[in-house]
Design an enzyme around this catalytic site. Structure first.
Site, PDB file in Angstrom:
ATOM      1  N   ASP A 374       0.823  -1.213   0.000  1.00 52.43           N
ATOM      2  CA  ASP A 374       0.000   0.000   0.000  1.00 52.43           C
ATOM      3  C   ASP A 374       0.855   1.260   0.000  1.00 52.43           C
ATOM      4  O   ASP A 374       0.502   2.272  -0.614  1.00 52.43           O
ATOM      5  CB  ASP A 374      -0.884   0.070   1.250  1.00 52.43           C
ATOM      6  CG  ASP A 374      -1.632  -1.201   1.563  1.00 52.43           C
ATOM      7  OD1 ASP A 374      -1.302  -2.250   0.989  1.00 52.43           O
ATOM      8  OD2 ASP A 374      -2.549  -1.142   2.397  1.00 52.43           O
ATOM      9  N   GLU A 500      -6.897 -10.321  -4.008  1.00 54.53           N
ATOM     10  CA  GLU A 500      -6.632 -11.409  -3.070  1.00 54.53           C
ATOM     11  C   GLU A 500      -7.678 -12.517  -3.138  1.00 54.53           C
ATOM     12  O   GLU A 500      -7.652 -13.439  -2.312  1.00 54.53           O
ATOM     13  CB  GLU A 500      -6.510 -10.844  -1.658  1.00 54.53           C
ATOM     14  CG  GLU A 500      -5.297  -9.923  -1.510  1.00 54.53           C
ATOM     15  CD  GLU A 500      -5.235  -9.209  -0.172  1.00 54.53           C
ATOM     16  OE1 GLU A 500      -6.129  -9.440   0.669  1.00 54.53           O
ATOM     17  OE2 GLU A 500      -4.298  -8.420   0.028  1.00 54.53           O
TER      18      GLU A 500
END
Length: 799
Positions: A374, A500
């Site tokens: 991130d 994911e």
């Protein structure tokens, strides 16, 4: 000691709308949402972080007093062992907490859950950089008192935090006892209802030094396994009637200053606490020396005084806001939310640090305090343009851990360097390798951040000292990891992309395109700096190999459906049964097995869409529109990382209402606790994503070619959008209205210039005068893409 004749400014009364937009105000004691409020009211400076827990420490959702990078190591266990599985994981632990100030009124402890709460307000002031509190409380015995406090974590002074605390009786004389604590090994509640929650270690700190001298005290502790030492010092000022007495005491885990006395209405007791935090390796600074250092820092802050800290804090923020502020006319709630987001980005990192920015910053222990991808993919793209020195520090932190990345690559039998998916201390901490080790795109994300930073700043010194080596070692990873097929294409198999809900796929488009950018960026940098590259063992043959691999990267495309495949074969997988998926089934990872998620066309978070955001030049306009429509229908946004890139692409293809609603979801992620996870800490990537949605989405900024290009378009809810970017040595200000775009260099000399593109037209902006260009009409994009049932963002675009 004497009776004080002055007082801190109380929390400001509700003022004009413009004033309130700079304040986050909570006027009720919402005991069900304590953790959320503590994250929202967290203060930090990139080194020290204090969660917004009440001064008295209870009631409390989760305490937290953090030093960036301070952690303990815990052993990972596996039902079945495997080669190269990470053996240990890092977990953030609280340093001794210096924010605690407890109050007893006639021997009854202040607790907002008891007695009568006549008033309770807390205000986060985004311009002053302080958290203010005012409480009027009637004890169970009927004694009425008013408490005011002002708390700050100093932005200009790295180790320093401070709190000023006042109490006054209102109706009758009372016996007051104020205990100012410095407390180690606070109890942290466990959350076992969610596998994403942090691990909690019991009593992770071992006492080494604890001492009290007058109104001052120091604690020094170390960890058992990670080899770290932390020291915290406190220094106090007490301003009260002469009848008040002070005593100090200590235990291995607590230093306490107790102030007692009888006060009458009209008298006040004011206690000001100055704290200093430092951290070092146990093999480095000895405990006594570290104790002396923090004691001197706390004493220096006390000597300068609380008012000086307040003034320096405001001055630092005034300078930061000059670049970071975003004006959004038309939606006051989102204007406030944007400033909240920018405030937390400002205080997340430091330009003078050897640390980076964890996923939660220093606002909570979510994700175990780990640094994730991130940072490079969401946070640093913003800070590169607002606070480039902070980006430089974060990338230097990656470079400082290059040796661990090389070791990990060797362990995995790969070339170059393999950076960790989750880490604090530089080593891989993810125990689930399909979504950790296999997510190799983190290496290209780091290279992407290097390339963007160097393009924006032309910082050749950084490139020579750290950037080139990061580019080279990550390029070596891709060149060695990929393979050539018989048809002459270069493939990356067995990887996990950003989504994911898919793992161990072949030719994930995001990973492949980011690897291509990494390879070409490394080749360009090596050719521009052949001598430096030569010292790293780079020769022309290796550079040629990188270029060939980049040119040959395979990008899977479904010609029948006319869309790119998120990964090879994705569009041929079974569809997800959205018709039989209820609202309570989200997030899907808590209700369905990964075996089911991995084999179907359901997307947790933007993946192919993120590829179009990061590598826009790799797709045509028609491809972007078709891809967006296809993947919007399959993306459930079970991750806070998803809304922002979806907003950017929705704006680019012309679906401005959808883009606006996605932007709102991103910027309100924590203020409205949309994912019910804010109690663990703020979602910094989502907050940064809100800036990206505004600037890349509605501002149309693209920077993948090393130049600034703008294709702005505004949704109907925005009357004016204004933002700043730092480009080379200049601050570029962009102001957009439905009719025109204005570009200017407000701080530059008349002969200064920045070249940029506006809707395909090259323009030169100088310090002499702004450049104004019309906003061209946008073609009709057609019907809005469909979202999965019940998953469209809340509608705000209609007003």
């Amino acid at each position: 000691m004497h009776t004080s004749s002055t007082t801190d400014q109380p929390p400001p009364a509700a003022g004009t709308a413009d004033e309130e937009i700079w304040r986050i105000r909570r006027t009720a004691a919402d005991l069900e949402r304590l953790g959320e409020t503590e994250s929202i009211f967290a203060l930090g400076n990139g080194w020290v972080g204090w969660r917004g827990v009440l001064d008295e420490g209870a009631p409390c959702g989760m305490p937290g007093s953090y030093v960036n990078g301070f952690h303990e190591r815990r052993e990972l266990s596996y039902p079945e062992e495997g080669y190269a599985f990470p053996r240990d994981s890092d977990t953030i632990v609280s340093a001794p907490n210096a924010a605690l100030i407890r109050l007893w009124v006639d021997d009854e402890p202040l607790d907002i859950r008891t007695g009568t709460l006549r008033g309770h307000e807390r205000v986060l002031d985004l311009r002053a950089g302080v958290l203010r509190r005012e409480t009027e409380w009637i004890s169970p015995a009927g004694r009425r008192v008013r408490i005011r406090s002002t708390r700050l974590v100093s932005l200009p002074r790295r180790p320093v935090a401070a709190v000023r605390y006042e109490v006054e009786p209102l109706d009758a004389a009372v016996e007051l006892r104020v205990c100012s604590d410095l407390l180690a090994n606070e109890r942290v509640p466990e959350r076992s209802d969610d596998p994403r929650a942090a691990s909690v270690l019991t009593d992770p700190l071992i006492a080494e030094t604890y001492r009290v001298a007058g109104l001052d005290g120091v604690l020094v502790h170390r960890t058992e396994r990670s080899g770290q030492r932390v020291a915290v010092a406190v220094s106090h000022l007490v301003d009260a009637p002469d009848t008040v007495t002070t005593t100090g005491d200590r235990t291995p885990d607590r230093v306490r200053l107790t102030v007692t006395g009888r006060l009458h209405p009209g008298e006040r007791l004011r206690l000001t606490k100055f704290a200093a935090y430092e951290c070092a390796s146990v093999d480095g600074t000895p405990p006594g020396e570290l104790a002396d250092l923090v004691a001197a820092e706390a004493d220096a802050a006390r000597s300068d005084g609380f008012e000086a800290l307040l003034a320096d804090q405001r001055a630092t923020l005034d300078a930061a806001w000059q670049a970071a502020d975003v004006l959004l006319d038309g939606d006051p709630e989102l204007q406030q939310a944007v400033r909240f987001a920018m405030f937390h980005l400002i205080q997340a990192g430091r330009p003078d640090s050897d640390r980076t920015i964890p996923a939660k910053g220093l606002t909570g222990n979510g994700y175990d305090g780990h640094v994730l991808w991130d940072t490079e993919s969401y946070v640093l793209p913003v800070l590169t343009y607002l606070a480039p020195a902070v980006t430089r520090s974060a990338l230097r932190w990656r470079h400082a851990h290059l040796s661990e990345a090389r070791e990990r690559a060797a362990e995995l039998r790969l070339s170059g360097a393999t950076f960790p998916w989750r880490t604090i201390g530089g080593r891989e901490c993810s125990g689930y390798w399909p979504a950790g080790t296999a997510a190799l795109h983190v290496n290209a994300d780091i290279a992407d951040a290097v390339l963007r930073y160097v393009a924006a700043t032309d910082d050749q010194q950084f490139l020579a000292e750290a950037g080139l080596e990061l580019l080279v070692e990550t390029a070596r990873l891709w060149h060695g990891f990929g393979h050539w097929s018989d048809d002459g294409a270069f493939h990356l198999h067995g990887v996990t992309g950003p989504d994911e809900y898919a793992a161990l796929v072949n030719d994930n488009v995001f990973t492949n395109l980011m690897a291509r950018r990494n390879l070409r960026g490394a080749a360009d940098a090596a050719e521009r700096h052949p001598e430096l590259a030569g010292r790293l063992g780079v020769d022309p043959a290796e550079v040629a190999g990188w270029r060939a691999a980049a040119d040959g990267v395979f990008v899977p495309y479904d010609r029948e459906r006319e869309v790119h495949q998120q990964a090879a074969g994705f569009t041929e997988q079974p569809e997800w049964d959205f018709a039989n998926t209820g609202e309570d089934d989200y997030p899907l990872l808590l209700h369905y097995p990964y075996l089911e998620l991995y084999r179907r066309q359901v997307v947790k978070q933007a993946d192919l869409v993120l590829a179009m955001q990061h590598c826009p030049g790799e797709f045509t306009a028609d491809e972007k529109a078709r891809n967006l429509a296809y993947y919007e229908a399959r993306t459930v946004r079970d991750s806070s990382l998803s809304a922002a890139p979806q907003a950017v692409l929705a704006a680019e293809v012309g679906h401005l209402d959808l883009a606006y609603d996605l932007f709102a979801e991103s910027v309100l992620q924590d203020l409205e606790d949309l994912g019910d996870k804010t109690a663990d800490g703020l979602h910094l990537a989502s907050l940064a994503g809100a800036w990206l949605a505004l600037v890349q989405g509605f501002g149309g900024l693209r920077d993948d070619r090393g130049v600034l290009s703008f294709d702005p378009r505004l949704p109907r809810r925005i009357d004016r959008l204004a933002f700043n970017l730092r480009w080379r040595e200049h601050r570029l200000r962009v102001t957009l209205t439905p009719a025109e775009a204005r570009y200017e260099l407000p701080d530059a000399a008349p002969d200064a210039a920045v070249d940029l593109w506006h809707h395909g037209e090259q323009v030169r902006v100088t310090g002499a005068e702004p450049v104004v260009r019309p906003m061209p009409p946008l073609p009709d994009p057609g019907p809005e893409p469909h979202s999965p049932p019940g998953r469209r963002p809340a509608r705000r675009s209609a007003g």
